[in-house]
Scaffold this motif. Structure first.
Motif, short mmCIF file in Angstrom:
data_model
loop_
_atom_site.label_atom_id
_atom_site.label_comp_id
_atom_site.label_asym_id
_atom_site.label_seq_id
_atom_site.Cartn_x
_atom_site.Cartn_y
_atom_site.Cartn_z
N GLU A 141 -5.13 23.42 11.45
CA GLU A 141 -4.56 24.75 11.69
C GLU A 141 -5.64 25.83 11.69
O GLU A 141 -5.50 26.85 12.39
CB GLU A 141 -3.51 25.08 10.62
N LEU A 142 -6.68 25.64 10.89
CA LEU A 142 -7.78 26.60 10.85
C LEU A 142 -8.82 26.33 11.93
O LEU A 142 -9.37 27.26 12.53
CB LEU A 142 -8.46 26.57 9.47
N LEU A 143 -9.09 25.05 12.18
CA LEU A 143 -10.12 24.70 13.16
C LEU A 143 -9.71 25.10 14.58
O LEU A 143 -10.57 25.44 15.40
CB LEU A 143 -10.39 23.19 13.12
N ILE A 144 -8.42 25.05 14.87
CA ILE A 144 -7.96 25.27 16.24
C ILE A 144 -7.99 26.74 16.63
O ILE A 144 -7.94 27.08 17.82
CB ILE A 144 -6.52 24.71 16.41
N LEU A 145 -8.11 27.63 15.65
CA LEU A 145 -8.12 29.06 15.96
C LEU A 145 -9.35 29.41 16.77
O LEU A 145 -10.47 29.01 16.45
CB LEU A 145 -8.10 29.88 14.67
N SER A 146 -9.15 30.17 17.82
CA SER A 146 -10.25 30.56 18.70
C SER A 146 -10.92 31.85 18.25
O SER A 146 -11.90 32.28 18.85
CB SER A 146 -9.75 30.73 20.14
N SER A 147 -10.41 32.45 17.18
CA SER A 147 -11.01 33.68 16.65
C SER A 147 -12.40 33.39 16.08
O SER A 147 -12.69 32.26 15.68
CB SER A 147 -10.13 34.25 15.53
N PRO A 148 -13.26 34.40 16.02
CA PRO A 148 -14.57 34.21 15.39
C PRO A 148 -14.42 33.77 13.93
O PRO A 148 -13.48 34.19 13.24
CB PRO A 148 -15.22 35.59 15.49
N TRP A 149 -15.34 32.95 13.48
CA TRP A 149 -15.31 32.51 12.09
C TRP A 149 -15.68 33.67 11.17
O TRP A 149 -16.55 34.48 11.47
CB TRP A 149 -16.28 31.34 11.88
N THR A 150 -14.97 33.73 10.04
CA THR A 150 -15.22 34.77 9.05
C THR A 150 -15.42 34.12 7.69
O THR A 150 -15.08 32.94 7.49
CB THR A 150 -14.03 35.74 8.95
N ASN A 151 -15.94 34.87 6.74
CA ASN A 151 -16.10 34.36 5.38
C ASN A 151 -14.75 33.97 4.77
O ASN A 151 -14.65 32.98 4.03
CB ASN A 151 -16.80 35.39 4.49
N ASN A 353 -3.78 20.89 21.44
CA ASN A 353 -5.15 21.42 21.46
C ASN A 353 -5.20 22.80 22.09
O ASN A 353 -5.90 23.03 23.08
CB ASN A 353 -6.09 20.47 22.19
N ASN A 354 -4.44 23.71 21.53
CA ASN A 354 -4.47 25.08 22.03
C ASN A 354 -4.23 26.07 20.90
O ASN A 354 -3.74 25.70 19.83
CB ASN A 354 -3.44 25.29 23.16
N ASP A 355 -4.61 27.30 21.15
CA ASP A 355 -4.39 28.41 20.22
C ASP A 355 -3.64 29.47 20.99
O ASP A 355 -4.20 30.17 21.83
CB ASP A 355 -5.73 28.94 19.70
N LEU A 356 -2.34 29.60 20.69
CA LEU A 356 -1.48 30.55 21.40
C LEU A 356 -1.41 31.89 20.69
O LEU A 356 -0.52 32.68 20.97
CB LEU A 356 -0.09 29.95 21.58
N THR A 357 -2.35 32.16 19.79
CA THR A 357 -2.43 33.36 18.96
C THR A 357 -1.23 33.40 18.00
O THR A 357 -0.66 32.36 17.67
CB THR A 357 -2.57 34.66 19.79
N ASN A 365 -7.11 36.77 23.07
CA ASN A 365 -6.76 35.85 24.16
C ASN A 365 -6.32 34.51 23.60
O ASN A 365 -6.73 34.11 22.50
CB ASN A 365 -7.95 35.65 25.09
N ALA A 366 -5.50 33.81 24.36
CA ALA A 366 -5.07 32.45 24.02
C ALA A 366 -5.94 31.45 24.77
O ALA A 366 -6.44 31.76 25.87
CB ALA A 366 -3.61 32.25 24.36
N PHE A 367 -6.10 30.26 24.20
CA PHE A 367 -6.96 29.25 24.82
C PHE A 367 -6.37 27.86 24.65
O PHE A 367 -5.72 27.56 23.64
CB PHE A 367 -8.36 29.25 24.19
N SER A 368 -6.65 27.01 25.63
CA SER A 368 -6.51 25.57 25.48
C SER A 368 -7.89 24.96 25.55
O SER A 368 -8.75 25.41 26.32
CB SER A 368 -5.63 24.97 26.60
N TYR A 369 -8.11 23.93 24.74
CA TYR A 369 -9.41 23.27 24.70
C TYR A 369 -9.39 22.08 25.66
O TYR A 369 -8.43 21.29 25.66
CB TYR A 369 -9.72 22.80 23.28
N ILE A 370 -10.45 21.95 26.46
CA ILE A 370 -10.51 20.88 27.46
C ILE A 370 -11.74 20.02 27.21
O ILE A 370 -12.67 20.40 26.50
CB ILE A 370 -10.56 21.46 28.88
N ARG A 371 -11.73 18.83 27.83
CA ARG A 371 -12.87 17.92 27.79
C ARG A 371 -13.55 17.91 29.15
O ARG A 371 -12.99 18.43 30.13
CB ARG A 371 -12.40 16.52 27.42
N GLU A 372 -14.69 17.29 29.22
CA GLU A 372 -15.35 17.12 30.51
C GLU A 372 -14.46 16.28 31.44
O GLU A 372 -13.87 15.29 31.01
CB GLU A 372 -16.70 16.42 30.34
#
Length: 578
Positions: A141-151, A353-357, A365-372
């Motif tokens: 749940e934390l890894l999938i977030l597309s937001s910048p990493w914070t402390n 494998n997506n972050d719908l915010t 923005n929302a993102f889906s993660y893709i592979r090669e």
């Protein structure tokens, strides 16, 4: 006021609201006691709700949250949800508006969902994979977030990793009736767990230098706890229960009380078979018509796919506006693709494998993660590696991401927080064919075939879901059925089937929701005649996109036939067969 006049007013209002920025807007006249009870329940639910891997139902956890699944915690949860049902039942409804009645049914459904998880599916007692989701899934749940990493996010991740041993010790106590097929799937998923968590060391580039050692130590602790859990499952396989099916009585109870779907399983099976025949027929006609058209090539790289998907998303937004199908609010952010990070890919099997915010991240923005791109990609990934548009439509715009942003802006707090798979997934599936029929893919016949394949798959999922729940399919039989009938690759088929075997009621949502929306649209058009606005209908649908379609139809059209049917199908919670 005549129903069609009420409807036109509602459609015009919702269309105007959708054109505004994504703010909650002015709250309507809502019953304060009902809203207070709902606010209390949803606050509790944000802490209690188990991690599941589903993208639509993800919640923003409170700071410092940790999964709590001890035997004592379970006892508290099992006492708490009947308390909420009792409080809801005691409310004075004499002054309730139609909107309040809908909200009360939504709250009852959300409370019943807790009982469904705890006492019907009995996931904490039957499903070993449940505890993988409460450990690895809570990290996912934390890894999938597309937001910048914070402390703060780093600290949350460490806290959850360090908690793995506690949760998994509770698993060994709570799993009093573990299901063998679920345990085997769990063991298989955990076989490479040491390597999977080692890959998380790639996060070190996002990590404060002073706490690098903390991440390494927490990862090692988490990895060892999961290895010990895997070994415990392997040791106890002989004592586990073969039967995974919940039975017809429990499934019907879910439909009427949680899903608010006014049909029986047999009626749904008939709908699914008709939809499957329709999809196969259209696919055959399409393939015959374009037999000489070459197959869509794979993109040459992920970079090319990302660039094309960015253009496609803008084109889809323009098409929706130009064809007067849906209003796109100026404040709406974008949905795009990102290359899957190396530290996320080994854990990608844990969920969508997506972050719908979220309701608190509407500016992102929302993102889906893709592979090669590659020929051996799983079913949906391979489709996107040829044409991103089908997945953009379903997951992004005007599907899940768009619908959720509109629902999160609903002025009614209950409708912002409630979620329903049949409504959400039904909308995602409905808009695929909406844009197909509207002409978006007219100049790409092979892309149309992708959507026909999706139609066939989702019609088959309805049958697979019900037959798994009734015990007519084993997991292996269901996976083979999907693999041969869609057709699709074995890995994707097995992954889908294992998910729906563990979470019955999810697989039907696509087809059932879509058919309900089509019926709703047909009724609205018949009653409004020349005044009918397709854009207005869609804007209202999206704004209330978390609300089961039977309730939307009742609220807007004053048609209570489906509500009466739900009441006739409602029963006491079933006696579970385990």
């Amino acid at each position: 006021m005549r129903p069609w006049l009420v409807l036109i007013f509602l459609l015009m209002t919702h269309s105007a609201l959708s054109a505004q920025s994504n703010s909650a807007g002015a709250a309507p006249d809502l019953n304060p006691e009902l809203q207070r009870l709902a606010a209390d329940f949803f606050s509790w639910r944000a802490k209690q709700q188990p991690a599941s891997g589903e993208d639509i139902s993800r919640v923003d956890r409170p700071a410092g949250w940790l999964p709590a699944w001890s035997r004592e915690d379970l006892a508290v949860y099992r006492a708490k949800y009947p308390y909420y049902l009792e409080k809801l039942g005691a409310l004075d409804r004499s002054g309730f508006s139609r909107a309040d009645e809908v909200d009360a049914m939504l709250l009852a459904s959300a409370i019943h969902r807790v009982g469904w998880e705890l006492d019907v599916l009995a996931e904490p007692n039957r499903n070993p994979m449940f505890y993988v989701q409460q450990t690895l899934g809570s990290v996912f749940e934390l890894l999938i977030l597309s937001s910048p990493w914070t402390n703060e996010r780093n600290a949350e991740l460490l806290r959850r990793l360090q908690h793995f041993p506690v949760t998994l010790k509770h698993a060994e106590i709570n799993l009093t009736k573990p299901v063998l097929p679920f345990a085997l799937a769990t063991i298989e998923g955990l076989m490479p767990i040491e390597q999977q968590l080692q890959a998380m060391q790639g996060l070190l580039s996002e990590w404060p230098e002073a706490s690098v050692g903390d991440l390494e130590a927490a990862t090692q602790t988490a990895s060892q706890a999961l290895v010990d859990y895997r070994l415990w499952l392997q040791k106890n396989l002989q004592s586990m229960y073969e039967e995974s099916a919940i039975g017809a009585e429990a499934y019907q109870w879910f439909l009427a009380n949680v899903g608010l779907i006014p049909y029986t399983p047999d009626e749904l099976l008939a709908q699914g078979r008709q939809a499957r025949s329709r999809a196969v027929t259209f696919a055959a006609l399409q393939q015959n018509r374009h037999a000489d058209t070459p197959e869509l090539p794979l993109f040459s790289s992920a970079e090319e796919q990302i660039a094309v998907s960015t253009r496609n998303e803008l084109e889809i937004r323009s098409f929706l506006e130009n064809q007067r199908l849906i209003t796109i609010p100026p404040s709406l952010q974008h949905y795009g693709n990102r290359l899957m990070p190396a530290w996320l890919e080994p854990l990608a099997w844990l969920g969508a494998n997506n972050d719908l915010t979220s309701v608190n991240r509407l500016e992102e923005n929302a993102f889906s993660y893709i592979r090669e791109p590659a020929e051996d990609l799983p079913y949906f990934n391979l489709a996107s590696a040829r044409d991103p548009r089908p997945i953009i439509i379903h997951e992004g715009i005007p599907g899940h991401y768009f619908q959720l942003t509109q629902s999160w802006a609903n002025p009614d707090p209950i409708r912002r927080q409630f979620f329903d798979a049949a409504a959400n997934e039904g909308i995602g599936f409905y808009v695929e064919e909406m844009l197909l029929q509207a002409g978006l893919l007219d100049f790409s016949p092979r892309s149309q075939e992708i959507l026909y394949s999706f139609m066939s798959f989702r019609a088959l999922l309805l049958e697979v879901d019900i037959r798994l729940a009734n015990g007519e399919f084993s997991i292996e039989q269901a996976a083979e059925y999907l693999e041969e009938s869609v057709p699709m690759d074995r890995q994707s088929a097995l992954q889908q089937v294992e998910l729906f075997a563990q979470r019955p009621g999810q697989g039907i949502s696509y087809q059932v929701g879509k058919l309900q929306i089509e019926k709703f649209l047909s009724d609205v058009r018949r009653e409004t005649g020349e005044e009918f606005s397709l854009r207005g209908f869609h804007d209202a649908l999206m704004r209330n996109g978390n609300v089961p379609i039977a309730l939307q139809r009742w609220e807007v059209l004053d048609h209570d036939d489906e509500i009466q049917r739900l009441k006739s199908l409602t029963s006491q919670p079933p006696t579970v067969p385990y």
